[in-house]
Design a protein around this motif. Structure first.
Motif, PDB file in Angstrom:
ATOM      1  N   PHE A 185      41.509  88.666 -33.013  1.00 41.90           N
ATOM      2  CA  PHE A 185      42.058  90.010 -32.799  1.00 41.90           C
ATOM      3  C   PHE A 185      43.567  89.861 -32.959  1.00 41.90           C
ATOM      4  O   PHE A 185      44.223  89.215 -32.140  1.00 41.90           O
ATOM      5  N   GLN A 218      38.474  96.051 -36.307  1.00 40.98           N
ATOM      6  CA  GLN A 218      39.148  96.200 -35.015  1.00 40.98           C
ATOM      7  C   GLN A 218      40.150  97.344 -35.052  1.00 40.98           C
ATOM      8  O   GLN A 218      40.819  97.581 -36.054  1.00 40.98           O
ATOM      9  N   CYS A 221      44.365  97.818 -29.678  1.00 40.92           N
ATOM     10  CA  CYS A 221      43.869  97.662 -28.309  1.00 40.92           C
ATOM     11  C   CYS A 221      44.159  98.899 -27.468  1.00 40.92           C
ATOM     12  O   CYS A 221      43.553  99.105 -26.423  1.00 40.92           O
ATOM     13  N   ASN A 241      36.187  99.400 -29.748  1.00 38.07           N
ATOM     14  CA  ASN A 241      36.382  97.947 -29.748  1.00 38.07           C
ATOM     15  C   ASN A 241      35.294  97.230 -28.962  1.00 38.07           C
ATOM     16  O   ASN A 241      34.805  96.174 -29.383  1.00 38.07           O
TER      17      ASN A 241
END
Length: 427
Positions: A185, A218, A221, A241
């Motif tokens: 990630f 991805q 975040c 995610n």
């Protein structure tokens, strides 16, 4: 911490537990640059308690106060009762966003963070036209504005853009022998700006004969949105995610993240965010055991340290800055030092634990004078070490420290520990 999520997000409950000892004051980043009891951890808690009891309206003055916190967690670190001041401030920022809305440029930014294809397009266009408005400093992946306009002064250093992102440069699956496999990630700044971090990580995995899965689907975040109060974006990205990680987690040993803020968001803040969504909270908790900061996993789960001992020692002096989201939130500080010290001389700055002053999107845009004031002392600490390189496993810290060093005429170069380790393995 023994409190339940319901107790944690009961502002009045947290306020009542504060004993007003004042240990948080000397370490508070915002209080050190704006010495007002209101902008201190216990001041924030008092206001939150009054807000929950209906004795305080969320007006623009209160909005300004709650948006001035750097969320550095220094107060939590020293609090004798470990009161989660940062978590409750993050929560109230959602209330602020709902009442006052979110500035158009933040909305545009968070929209990009939801859609990778839009982000790719925006950054590709940015790369094409960046030389029109900026002077590029390619050696440090940074640039200065050619013009001085609000929120973008000519002396401010920003990260420059790359022609192709990290995720679009390499195939999704990289075979290094097939004995072991991890997912990566990368984080937004590492993907679009500080691309050498990801490249260095791939080099390290190659030396260790560990296959890499780049997890190209991805999404961000969502830490920038979380710290700003845009919980719609957090909800969208976090759920995506988690489902995505679940789809491949059984095929990899770990999901490694060379970014402190991203790692903390995925491992810790997802659970906090889903405190009132039990199913998703459980799924966030289930996946976090697979998520590691890069140096954490490399130190404890590979023979990298022994491999580095076989390489020659570099004469460069390195000083290390502890990102708030690494040491204080995840307890990671020895691991990068252990790995770096095998090939470089480490000289500690006077206080590596002091926040660099990044503070998030609002701090970097509307309150940059606070970020700048907090960053100058960190730059002075770095200068006093006479180090060739300052390192931290966080691209947000990199952006802020590079800017701070430019103001203070510090010639030290910033490199992620992953970059330093990759360089050592090349010799």
């Amino acid at each position: 911490m023994s409190k339940t999520p319901q107790e944690i997000f009961d502002y009045a409950n947290i306020t009542d537990d504060c004993v007003k000892c004042g240990k948080c004051i000397p370490v508070c980043t915002i209080h050190n640059v704006n010495a007002d009891e209101v902008t201190s951890p216990r001041g924030f808690l008092d206001l939150l308690g009054a807000y929950q009891r209906g004795k305080l309206d969320l007006d623009k003055n209160v909005k300004d106060i709650f948006e001035s916190c750097f969320l550095c967690t220094n107060c939590v670190d020293v609090c004798p009762k470990s009161l989660p001041t940062d978590m409750v401030i993050e929560q109230v920022r959602s209330d602020i966003a709902q009442k006052f809305g979110i500035a158009w440029y933040k909305k545009a930014f968070f929209l990009l963070l939801r859609h990778r294809w839009m982000n790719d397009l925006a950054f590709k266009l940015g790369w094409v036209f960046q030389t029109c408005g900026f002077k590029i400093k390619a050696d440090i992946d940074s640039m200065n504005s050619r013009f001085s306009i609000p929120m973008l002064k000519a002396d401010r250093l920003l990260p420059s853009l790359r022609k192709t992102s990290f995720l679009n440069t390499y195939p999704e699956n990289i075979n290094n022998g097939g004995k072991r496999k991890v997912a990566i990630f990368i984080g937004c700044l590492g993907n679009y700006n500080y691309k050498d971090v990801g490249t260095g990580l791939l080099e390290i995995l190659g030396h260790l004969e560990i296959d890499a899965f780049l997890a190209k689907n991805q999404k961000c975040c969502s830490a920038p949105a979380y710290f700003t109060g845009d919980f719609d974006t957090v909800d969208y990205n976090a759920k995506f995610n988690i489902e995505y990680f679940e789809s491949f987690s059984s095929d990899v040993e770990a999901i490694i993240v060379p970014e402190a803020t991203c790692s903390a968001m995925l491992k810790i803040d997802y659970e906090h965010y889903f405190h009132d969504q039990p199913e998703w909270k459980a799924r966030a908790a289930a996946i976090k055991g697979k998520i590691f900061m890069a140096t954490e996993w490399l130190q404890h789960h590979t023979h990298l340290e022994q491999l580095l001992k076989t390489k020659k020692k570099d004469t460069k002096i390195v000083t290390y800055h502890d990102p708030c989201h690494a040491k204080k939130m995840q307890g990671i500080h020895a691991e990068p030092r252990n790995l770096i010290s095998k090939n470089y001389n480490i000289v500690e700055m006077s206080d590596p634990n002091v926040c660099c002053g990044f503070g998030g999107v609002t701090m970097q845009s509307e309150k940059y004078h606070f970020a700048k004031a907090a960053g100058i002392p960190k730059a002075a600490m770095i200068k006093n070490t006479h180090a060739d390189v300052v390192s931290a496993e966080c691209s947000a810290c990199r952006m802020q420290i590079n800017a701070s060093m430019s103001y203070a005429d510090v010639e030290t170069v910033f490199k992620n520990p992953i970059e330093l380790i990759a360089e050592a393995l090349r010799d």
